[in-house]
Design an enzyme around this catalytic site. Sequence first.
Site, PDB file in Angstrom:
ATOM      1  N   LYS A  71     -18.218  40.591  38.734  1.00 24.90           N
ATOM      2  CA  LYS A  71     -17.633  41.788  38.116  1.00 24.90           C
ATOM      3  C   LYS A  71     -17.672  41.869  36.355  1.00 24.90           C
ATOM      4  O   LYS A  71     -18.036  42.892  35.884  1.00 24.90           O
ATOM      5  CB  LYS A  71     -16.068  41.868  38.426  1.00 24.90           C
ATOM      6  CG  LYS A  71     -15.219  42.945  37.590  1.00 24.90           C
ATOM      7  CD  LYS A  71     -13.993  42.998  38.005  1.00 24.90           C
ATOM      8  CE  LYS A  71     -12.999  41.978  37.410  1.00 24.90           C
ATOM      9  NZ  LYS A  71     -12.645  42.045  35.938  1.00 24.90           N
ATOM     10  N   ASN A  72     -17.443  40.602  35.915  1.00 25.27           N
ATOM     11  CA  ASN A  72     -17.231  40.467  34.472  1.00 25.27           C
ATOM     12  C   ASN A  72     -18.509  40.154  33.851  1.00 25.27           C
ATOM     13  O   ASN A  72     -18.877  40.468  32.671  1.00 25.27           O
ATOM     14  CB  ASN A  72     -16.215  39.482  34.115  1.00 25.27           C
ATOM     15  CG  ASN A  72     -14.900  39.753  34.323  1.00 25.27           C
ATOM     16  OD1 ASN A  72     -14.680  41.169  34.750  1.00 25.27           O
ATOM     17  ND2 ASN A  72     -13.956  39.179  34.168  1.00 25.27           N
TER      18      ASN A  72
ATOM     19  N   ARG B 290     -10.314  48.064  31.700  1.00 27.46           N
ATOM     20  CA  ARG B 290     -10.304  47.449  30.381  1.00 27.46           C
ATOM     21  C   ARG B 290     -11.689  47.198  29.797  1.00 27.46           C
ATOM     22  O   ARG B 290     -11.793  47.442  28.811  1.00 27.46           O
ATOM     23  CB  ARG B 290      -9.739  45.955  30.762  1.00 27.46           C
ATOM     24  CG  ARG B 290      -9.992  44.922  29.643  1.00 27.46           C
ATOM     25  CD  ARG B 290      -8.987  45.186  28.539  1.00 27.46           C
ATOM     26  NE  ARG B 290      -9.233  44.284  27.412  1.00 27.46           N
ATOM     27  CZ  ARG B 290      -8.417  44.361  26.035  1.00 27.46           C
ATOM     28  NH1 ARG B 290      -7.664  45.142  25.812  1.00 27.46           N
ATOM     29  NH2 ARG B 290      -8.873  43.439  25.180  1.00 27.46           N
TER      30      ARG B 290
ATOM     31  N   ASP C  54      -5.345  45.249  33.253  1.00 27.17           N
ATOM     32  CA  ASP C  54      -4.463  44.670  34.077  1.00 27.17           C
ATOM     33  C   ASP C  54      -3.154  44.568  33.064  1.00 27.17           C
ATOM     34  O   ASP C  54      -3.223  44.693  32.037  1.00 27.17           O
ATOM     35  CB  ASP C  54      -4.875  43.349  34.404  1.00 27.17           C
ATOM     36  CG  ASP C  54      -5.799  43.190  35.221  1.00 27.17           C
ATOM     37  OD1 ASP C  54      -5.837  43.628  36.339  1.00 27.17           O
ATOM     38  OD2 ASP C  54      -7.132  42.621  34.790  1.00 27.17           O
TER      39      ASP C  54
ATOM     40  N   ASP D 274      -8.430  33.128  34.766  1.00 30.51           N
ATOM     41  CA  ASP D 274      -8.914  33.921  35.925  1.00 30.51           C
ATOM     42  C   ASP D 274      -8.574  32.772  37.187  1.00 30.51           C
ATOM     43  O   ASP D 274      -8.780  33.361  38.363  1.00 30.51           O
ATOM     44  CB  ASP D 274     -10.068  34.520  36.011  1.00 30.51           C
ATOM     45  CG  ASP D 274     -10.184  35.900  35.101  1.00 30.51           C
ATOM     46  OD1 ASP D 274      -8.948  36.182  34.591  1.00 30.51           O
ATOM     47  OD2 ASP D 274     -10.969  35.868  34.574  1.00 30.51           O
TER      48      ASP D 274
HETATM   49  N1  EPU Z   1      -7.708  39.022  21.941  1.00 24.99           N
HETATM   50  C1  EPU Z   1      -6.919  39.263  20.428  1.00 24.99           C
HETATM   51  N2  EPU Z   1      -7.789  40.152  19.739  1.00 24.99           N
HETATM   52  C2  EPU Z   1      -8.937  40.690  20.192  1.00 24.99           C
HETATM   53  C3  EPU Z   1      -9.647  40.408  21.522  1.00 24.99           C
HETATM   54  C4  EPU Z   1      -8.924  39.438  22.356  1.00 24.99           C
HETATM   55  O1  EPU Z   1      -6.007  38.930  20.135  1.00 24.99           O
HETATM   56  O2  EPU Z   1      -9.469  41.381  19.298  1.00 24.99           O
HETATM   57  C5  EPU Z   1      -6.738  37.975  22.873  1.00 24.99           C
HETATM   58  C6  EPU Z   1      -6.284  38.522  23.892  1.00 24.99           C
HETATM   59  O3  EPU Z   1      -5.335  39.591  23.705  1.00 24.99           O
HETATM   60  C7  EPU Z   1      -6.157  37.384  24.910  1.00 24.99           C
HETATM   61  C8  EPU Z   1      -7.194  36.654  24.728  1.00 24.99           C
HETATM   62  O4  EPU Z   1      -7.534  37.024  23.137  1.00 24.99           O
HETATM   63  O5  EPU Z   1      -5.071  36.935  24.656  1.00 24.99           O
HETATM   64  C9  EPU Z   1      -8.699  36.778  25.238  1.00 24.99           C
HETATM   65  O6  EPU Z   1      -8.917  38.008  25.416  1.00 24.99           O
HETATM   66  P1  EPU Z   1     -10.661  37.959  25.442  1.00 24.99           P
HETATM   67  O7  EPU Z   1     -11.413  39.055  24.657  1.00 24.99           O
HETATM   68  O8  EPU Z   1     -11.385  36.890  25.599  1.00 24.99           O
HETATM   69  O9  EPU Z   1     -10.692  38.816  27.178  1.00 24.99           O
HETATM   70  P2  EPU Z   1     -11.261  40.175  27.544  1.00 24.99           P
HETATM   71  O10 EPU Z   1     -12.674  40.521  27.144  1.00 24.99           O
HETATM   72  O11 EPU Z   1     -10.012  41.300  26.975  1.00 24.99           O
HETATM   73  C10 EPU Z   1     -11.892  39.023  29.813  1.00 24.99           C
HETATM   74  C11 EPU Z   1     -12.258  39.276  31.169  1.00 24.99           C
HETATM   75  C12 EPU Z   1     -10.905  38.946  31.678  1.00 24.99           C
HETATM   76  C13 EPU Z   1     -10.668  37.476  31.208  1.00 24.99           C
HETATM   77  C14 EPU Z   1     -10.699  37.228  29.880  1.00 24.99           C
HETATM   78  C15 EPU Z   1     -10.476  35.834  29.491  1.00 24.99           C
HETATM   79  C16 EPU Z   1     -13.387  41.298  31.406  1.00 24.99           C
HETATM   80  C17 EPU Z   1     -13.505  42.848  31.638  1.00 24.99           C
HETATM   81  N3  EPU Z   1     -12.220  40.681  31.274  1.00 24.99           N
HETATM   82  O12 EPU Z   1     -11.316  39.831  29.258  1.00 24.99           O
HETATM   83  O13 EPU Z   1     -10.910  38.956  33.117  1.00 24.99           O
HETATM   84  O14 EPU Z   1      -9.424  36.978  31.852  1.00 24.99           O
HETATM   85  O15 EPU Z   1     -11.950  37.574  29.477  1.00 24.99           O
HETATM   86  O16 EPU Z   1     -11.449  34.963  30.230  1.00 24.99           O
HETATM   87  O17 EPU Z   1     -14.423  40.596  31.233  1.00 24.99           O
HETATM   88  C18 EPU Z   1     -10.341  39.787  35.332  1.00 24.99           C
HETATM   89  O18 EPU Z   1     -11.585  39.662  35.590  1.00 24.99           O
HETATM   90  O19 EPU Z   1      -9.346  39.693  36.091  1.00 24.99           O
HETATM   91  C19 EPU Z   1      -9.825  39.556  34.098  1.00 24.99           C
HETATM   92  C20 EPU Z   1      -8.543  39.770  33.446  1.00 24.99           C
END
Ligand code: EPU
Length: 434
Positions: A24-25, A95, A119, A320
């Site tokens: 998915k991601n 997201r 989420d 995850d």
């Molecule tokens: N963060 C910040 N500022 C930013 C970006 C992120 O503070 O500008 C913080 C977030 O709040 C969080 C942490 O950094 O506390 C990690 O965020 P990240 O940007 O790495 O995650 P994401 O891109 O929002 C993706 C996956 C998530 C997965 C995370 C971590 C997708 C769509 N989502 O989220 O997957 O948990 O990376 O590996 O790719 C899921 O698939 O169920 C899921 C939630």
Amino acid sequence: MNEERIVIRRAGPLHGEVAIPGAKNSVLKLMAAGLLADGCFTLTNVPDIADVTIMADLLNAIGLRSERLDPHTLRMVNDGSIIPVAPYELVERIRASINVLGPLLGRFGCVSLSLPGGDDFGSRPIDMHLSGLQAMGATFEMRHGVVEASVSTPDSRLHGAEIVLDFPSVGATENILTAAVHAKGTTVIDHAAREPEIADLCNFLVEMGAEIEGVGSSRLVIHGVEPGTLHATDHRVVTDRIQAATYLAAVAVSGGEVVLRGARAEHMEMLLRRLADMGVTVLPVGDGGGESGDGLAVWASGRLRSIDFATLPYPGIATDYKPLLVTMLTVADGVGIVTENLYPGRFRYVEELQRLGADIRADGHHAVVRGVSRLSGAPVRAPDIRAGAALVVAGLAADGETSLTDVHHIDRGYDDLVGRLTALGADIERVDSA
Ligand code: EPU
């Protein structure tokens, strides 16, 4: 409205083979990257999940049309009629909608994007996305929940920059990367996220004609190409390590012997090491589980052993995986201490596990899990995708019947979890909620 439930009963050891679907991601980001070039793309190994449909609806509204040729093949057609506006009704459903920002800004120099949902496990800011793109010449205005982004140079092109991320954010790395492929000059992303799904995106961009060095590392160097030079391509989506981990956890709590076709050991090294510590044996089959390998074989019997673990960015234990590992700890021998380093609110499913008889104390970033000999089935609710899947796994380890509601969360990220577990011998079915 009648929503479906998943009903699970303890059924003993699992046996057989399961094909692990695409990630998915990864696929959601590849779809958004289709905005970068005109032409016809074909993605294979696409998971049959709701989030792909939601992303396709969003991209369709922007002007990138897609159709499924079969449940696992997606054709996307970019005929150049893109409107860089992402409307709230679609953005708030997923997201990953934030991933249209980089491609649209890099290619068109402007974008109007409502802030994304996703989420419900705590605040998920995008400050690193914005500051990286600002360093490349973008300006942002926030009005009524909409980010208006633009590039105020005569040719509306971003310029290369040296960017050091405070934290290896997956989304920020992806947005800066997909903006940088069209920037004037070279962009360096230091302390970049290096999840396998990001390497998959880099490989896709390179197949489209982008120039990227350091793929798979924490330092990505992107040499921008002239707008109009990228082209459409065909691509096979990388296997989903989180879905693979879900079947590993299912075998770990049920016992048995299962082959996970397509699962890649090199994408799950730390997890496999910790599973070995818990008493689960996982070995590559075929030539080692690589792109051309056959996958992984998993064996488990007897009681699991407890471990302590902390979630970390890749290659650490992914956040995850955590609900799955916590579920395994609930029936393991001993006490495990769990530390969540990414999302403070991501312990909400603990109350659901407690309903099944788990002994867990959670406070802020930490949880202490004391293994019990048996869980006991009960009605529970899926709070998000990963926690939902973990509750299914918990149901496999629980005496009696576990009935899980809010299963739409699971459908967002799991390709036929119930069918796949049934084929392995689990006693699980989807039924209409009365
Ligand atoms: N963060 C910040 N500022 C930013 C970006 C992120 O503070 O500008 C913080 C977030 O709040 C969080 C942490 O950094 O506390 C990690 O965020 P990240 O940007 O790495 O995650 P994401 O891109 O929002 C993706 C996956 C998530 C997965 C995370 C971590 C997708 C769509 N989502 O989220 O997957 O948990 O990376 O590996 O790719 C899921 O698939 O169920 C899921 C939630």
